[in-house]
Design a protein around this motif. Structure first.
Motif, PDB file in Angstrom:
ATOM      1  N   GLU A   1     -26.241  21.592  21.756  1.00 31.85           N
ATOM      2  CA  GLU A   1     -26.659  20.851  22.953  1.00 31.85           C
ATOM      3  C   GLU A   1     -26.550  19.343  22.712  1.00 31.85           C
ATOM      4  OE1 GLU A   1     -27.883  20.357  26.802  1.00 31.85           O
ATOM      5  OE2 GLU A   1     -27.627  22.308  25.829  1.00 31.85           O
ATOM      6  N   GLY A   2     -25.919  18.648  23.632  1.00 26.98           N
ATOM      7  CA  GLY A   2     -25.814  17.192  23.556  1.00 26.98           C
ATOM      8  C   GLY A   2     -24.637  16.681  22.737  1.00 26.98           C
ATOM      9  N   TRP A   3     -23.860  17.566  22.123  1.00 32.03           N
ATOM     10  CA  TRP A   3     -22.694  17.157  21.339  1.00 32.03           C
ATOM     11  C   TRP A   3     -21.467  17.120  22.236  1.00 32.03           C
ATOM     12  CZ3 TRP A   3     -22.064  18.415  15.574  1.00 32.03           C
ATOM     13  CH2 TRP A   3     -23.271  18.204  14.908  1.00 32.03           C
ATOM     14  N   VAL A   4     -20.458  16.374  21.804  1.00 32.78           N
ATOM     15  CA  VAL A   4     -19.196  16.290  22.537  1.00 32.78           C
ATOM     16  C   VAL A   4     -18.060  16.800  21.646  1.00 32.78           C
ATOM     17  CG1 VAL A   4     -19.975  14.342  23.945  1.00 32.78           C
ATOM     18  CG2 VAL A   4     -18.745  13.896  21.816  1.00 32.78           C
ATOM     19  N   SER A   5     -16.963  17.185  22.274  1.00 36.78           N
ATOM     20  CA  SER A   5     -15.776  17.588  21.519  1.00 36.78           C
ATOM     21  C   SER A   5     -15.354  16.438  20.623  1.00 36.78           C
ATOM     22  CB  SER A   5     -14.628  17.922  22.474  1.00 36.78           C
ATOM     23  OG  SER A   5     -14.984  18.963  23.331  1.00 36.78           O
ATOM     24  N   SER A   6     -14.849  16.778  19.437  1.00 36.75           N
ATOM     25  CA  SER A   6     -14.450  15.743  18.491  1.00 36.75           C
ATOM     26  C   SER A   6     -13.352  16.270  17.582  1.00 36.75           C
ATOM     27  CB  SER A   6     -15.651  15.289  17.659  1.00 36.75           C
ATOM     28  OG  SER A   6     -16.192  16.391  16.963  1.00 36.75           O
ATOM     29  N   SER A   7     -12.554  15.339  17.076  1.00 34.12           N
ATOM     30  CA  SER A   7     -11.468  15.687  16.166  1.00 34.12           C
ATOM     31  C   SER A   7     -11.729  15.042  14.811  1.00 34.12           C
ATOM     32  CB  SER A   7     -10.131  15.167  16.712  1.00 34.12           C
ATOM     33  OG  SER A   7      -9.849  15.718  17.980  1.00 34.12           O
ATOM     34  N   LEU A   8     -11.568  15.832  13.765  1.00 38.81           N
ATOM     35  CA  LEU A   8     -11.715  15.332  12.406  1.00 38.81           C
ATOM     36  C   LEU A   8     -10.335  15.223  11.784  1.00 38.81           C
ATOM     37  CD1 LEU A   8     -13.702  14.547  10.108  1.00 38.81           C
ATOM     38  CD2 LEU A   8     -13.576  16.942   9.373  1.00 38.81           C
ATOM     39  N   PHE A   9     -10.095  14.114  11.105  1.00 42.92           N
ATOM     40  CA  PHE A   9      -8.846  13.877  10.393  1.00 42.92           C
ATOM     41  C   PHE A   9      -9.170  13.422   8.978  1.00 42.92           C
ATOM     42  CE2 PHE A   9      -7.814  13.194  14.819  1.00 42.92           C
ATOM     43  CZ  PHE A   9      -6.566  13.776  14.969  1.00 42.92           C
ATOM     44  N   PHE A  10      -8.256  13.707   8.065  1.00 40.65           N
ATOM     45  CA  PHE A  10      -8.368  13.211   6.704  1.00 40.65           C
ATOM     46  C   PHE A  10      -7.183  12.299   6.424  1.00 40.65           C
ATOM     47  CE2 PHE A  10     -10.958  17.007   6.616  1.00 40.65           C
ATOM     48  CZ  PHE A  10     -12.070  16.581   5.904  1.00 40.65           C
ATOM     49  N   LEU A  11      -7.451  11.184   5.743  1.00 35.57           N
ATOM     50  CA  LEU A  11      -6.397  10.285   5.301  1.00 35.57           C
ATOM     51  C   LEU A  11      -5.969  10.763   3.922  1.00 35.57           C
ATOM     52  CD1 LEU A  11      -4.892   7.580   6.051  1.00 35.57           C
ATOM     53  CD2 LEU A  11      -6.487   6.478   4.468  1.00 35.57           C
TER      54      LEU A  11
ATOM     55  N   MET B   1       0.853  -1.189   0.000  1.00 33.56           N
ATOM     56  CA  MET B   1       0.000   0.000   0.000  1.00 33.56           C
ATOM     57  C   MET B   1       0.891   1.243   0.000  1.00 33.56           C
ATOM     58  SD  MET B   1      -2.580   1.531   2.886  1.00 33.56           S
ATOM     59  CE  MET B   1      -3.328  -0.018   3.227  1.00 33.56           C
ATOM     60  N   GLU B   2       0.435   2.261  -0.691  1.00 30.12           N
ATOM     61  CA  GLU B   2       1.191   3.510  -0.720  1.00 30.12           C
ATOM     62  C   GLU B   2       1.226   4.138   0.669  1.00 30.12           C
ATOM     63  OE1 GLU B   2      -0.634   6.870  -2.821  1.00 30.12           O
ATOM     64  OE2 GLU B   2      -2.525   5.808  -2.714  1.00 30.12           O
ATOM     65  N   ARG B   3       2.159   5.025   0.875  1.00 30.75           N
ATOM     66  CA  ARG B   3       2.303   5.696   2.156  1.00 30.75           C
ATOM     67  C   ARG B   3       1.165   6.712   2.326  1.00 30.75           C
ATOM     68  NH1 ARG B   3       5.591  10.005   3.226  1.00 30.75           N
ATOM     69  NH2 ARG B   3       5.646  10.426   5.436  1.00 30.75           N
ATOM     70  N   VAL B   4       0.492   6.617   3.467  1.00 24.46           N
ATOM     71  CA  VAL B   4      -0.621   7.515   3.767  1.00 24.46           C
ATOM     72  C   VAL B   4      -0.437   8.070   5.167  1.00 24.46           C
ATOM     73  CG1 VAL B   4      -2.255   6.335   2.229  1.00 24.46           C
ATOM     74  CG2 VAL B   4      -2.078   5.626   4.615  1.00 24.46           C
ATOM     75  N   GLN B   5      -1.151   9.150   5.455  1.00 26.58           N
ATOM     76  CA  GLN B   5      -1.111   9.716   6.799  1.00 26.58           C
ATOM     77  C   GLN B   5      -2.433  10.383   7.131  1.00 26.58           C
ATOM     78  OE1 GLN B   5       1.652  13.009   7.308  1.00 26.58           O
ATOM     79  NE2 GLN B   5       1.494  13.552   5.151  1.00 26.58           N
ATOM     80  N   LEU B   6      -2.703  10.478   8.433  1.00 26.83           N
ATOM     81  CA  LEU B   6      -3.871  11.209   8.917  1.00 26.83           C
ATOM     82  C   LEU B   6      -3.434  12.631   9.213  1.00 26.83           C
ATOM     83  CD1 LEU B   6      -5.915   9.184  11.581  1.00 26.83           C
ATOM     84  CD2 LEU B   6      -6.580   9.781   9.261  1.00 26.83           C
ATOM     85  N   VAL B   7      -4.204  13.590   8.713  1.00 26.98           N
ATOM     86  CA  VAL B   7      -3.890  14.993   8.977  1.00 26.98           C
ATOM     87  C   VAL B   7      -5.158  15.721   9.415  1.00 26.98           C
ATOM     88  CG1 VAL B   7      -1.958  15.056   7.348  1.00 26.98           C
ATOM     89  CG2 VAL B   7      -4.249  15.729   6.571  1.00 26.98           C
ATOM     90  N   LYS B   8      -4.947  16.798  10.146  1.00 24.41           N
ATOM     91  CA  LYS B   8      -6.073  17.640  10.557  1.00 24.41           C
ATOM     92  C   LYS B   8      -6.521  18.497   9.372  1.00 24.41           C
ATOM     93  CE  LYS B   8      -5.391  17.492  15.424  1.00 24.41           C
ATOM     94  NZ  LYS B   8      -5.377  18.211  16.684  1.00 24.41           N
ATOM     95  N   PRO B   9      -7.730  19.004   9.433  1.00 25.72           N
ATOM     96  CA  PRO B   9      -8.287  19.756   8.290  1.00 25.72           C
ATOM     97  C   PRO B   9      -7.450  20.943   7.827  1.00 25.72           C
ATOM     98  CG  PRO B   9     -10.033  19.174   9.812  1.00 25.72           C
ATOM     99  CD  PRO B   9      -8.729  18.797  10.479  1.00 25.72           C
ATOM    100  N   ASN B  10      -6.713  21.581   8.719  1.00 24.21           N
ATOM    101  CA  ASN B  10      -5.926  22.745   8.300  1.00 24.21           C
ATOM    102  C   ASN B  10      -4.753  22.359   7.391  1.00 24.21           C
ATOM    103  OD1 ASN B  10      -4.756  21.597  10.757  1.00 24.21           O
ATOM    104  ND2 ASN B  10      -3.356  23.330  10.734  1.00 24.21           N
ATOM    105  N   LEU B  11      -4.491  21.065   7.231  1.00 22.74           N
ATOM    106  CA  LEU B  11      -3.390  20.613   6.382  1.00 22.74           C
ATOM    107  C   LEU B  11      -3.853  20.052   5.030  1.00 22.74           C
ATOM    108  CD1 LEU B  11      -1.090  18.979   9.072  1.00 22.74           C
ATOM    109  CD2 LEU B  11      -0.893  21.248   8.027  1.00 22.74           C
ATOM    110  N   ILE B  12      -5.147  20.164   4.753  1.00 23.86           N
ATOM    111  CA  ILE B  12      -5.639  19.753   3.425  1.00 23.86           C
ATOM    112  C   ILE B  12      -5.876  21.007   2.592  1.00 23.86           C
ATOM    113  CG2 ILE B  12      -6.681  17.594   4.252  1.00 23.86           C
ATOM    114  CD1 ILE B  12      -9.444  19.052   3.991  1.00 23.86           C
ATOM    115  N   THR B  13      -5.891  20.825   1.280  1.00 25.84           N
ATOM    116  CA  THR B  13      -6.176  21.967   0.410  1.00 25.84           C
ATOM    117  C   THR B  13      -7.664  22.016   0.095  1.00 25.84           C
ATOM    118  OG1 THR B  13      -5.882  20.735  -1.649  1.00 25.84           O
ATOM    119  CG2 THR B  13      -3.902  21.747  -0.666  1.00 25.84           C
ATOM    120  N   GLU B  14      -8.140  23.194  -0.198  1.00 25.35           N
ATOM    121  CA  GLU B  14      -9.548  23.337  -0.565  1.00 25.35           C
ATOM    122  C   GLU B  14      -9.839  22.527  -1.824  1.00 25.35           C
ATOM    123  OE1 GLU B  14     -12.948  26.723  -1.448  1.00 25.35           O
ATOM    124  OE2 GLU B  14     -10.905  27.355  -0.960  1.00 25.35           O
ATOM    125  N   GLU B  15      -8.920  22.523  -2.771  1.00 30.57           N
ATOM    126  CA  GLU B  15      -9.116  21.782  -4.012  1.00 30.57           C
ATOM    127  C   GLU B  15      -9.261  20.280  -3.741  1.00 30.57           C
ATOM    128  OE1 GLU B  15      -6.880  20.940  -8.275  1.00 30.57           O
ATOM    129  OE2 GLU B  15      -5.882  22.181  -6.769  1.00 30.57           O
TER     130      GLU B  15
END
Length: 172
Positions: A61-71, A1-15
């Motif tokens: 209301e009723g939501w919890v803190s969460s982290s989004l990542f992109f592969l 498999m090719e090399r992949v990584q999880l990154v936070k949204p600020n490290l992806i491009t809009e495109e």
């Protein structure tokens, strides 16, 4: 498999993000995880919104803190996304768990689901989540095989949502 990584949204491009969303929309499937869906705001505002969710700022209301990542791959193409909820509510204890993840439709069956979950588990541990609950529909063998491949042990207390059996797995 090719090399992949999880990154936070600020490290992806809009495109790259727009391409990811377009593929989901073209497929006609629901975007998974839902947290990666676009909202009616600019891209930079959306990235800021995801950052606020991680810090628990302005949560509904009723939501919890969460982290989004992109592969992403080496070309920075988004292959999938993972949503890590920092703690469980009563509802999340039955349907949803700590981690929701998805692979974009045309990148499936390449091992990315197993990889995104493996990397998400490392991120969960960094957040102090050492017992991770993950759920999936019983009619989704790709998902439950991915969870089992990452050490998931099935909880004998399955859930039912509108007549659909929800498998619950713990990874310690």
């Amino acid at each position: 498999m090719e090399r992949v990584q999880l990154v936070k949204p600020n490290l992806i491009t809009e495109e790259s993000y727009r391409d990811y969303i377009k593929e989901w929309q073209t497929s006609g499937e629901e975007i998974i995880p839902n947290a990666s869906m676009p909202v009616e705001m600019g891209f930079d505002e959306q990235v800021e919104n995801w950052r606020n969710e991680e810090q628990g700022i302005g949560l509904p209301e009723g939501w919890v803190s969460s982290s989004l990542f992109f592969l992403i791959n080496q070309e920075e193409k988004i292959l999938g996304a993972a949503h890590i909820r920092h703690k469980l509510t009563e509802r999340l204890s039955q349907y949803g768990g700590h981690i929701g993840y998805g692979v974009r439709p045309y990148e499936r069956k390449k091992g990315y689901a197993t990889e995104i979950l493996k990397l998400s588990l490392k991120e969960a541990r960094k957040l102090g989540i050492n017992e991770v609950l993950i759920t999936c529909n019983d009619d989704n063998p790709g998902s439950y095989k991915t969870i089992e491949a990452n050490g998931g042990l099935r909880d004998p207390q399955d859930a039912d949502e509108n007549g659909i059996l929800i498998r619950r797995y713990w990874i310690r």
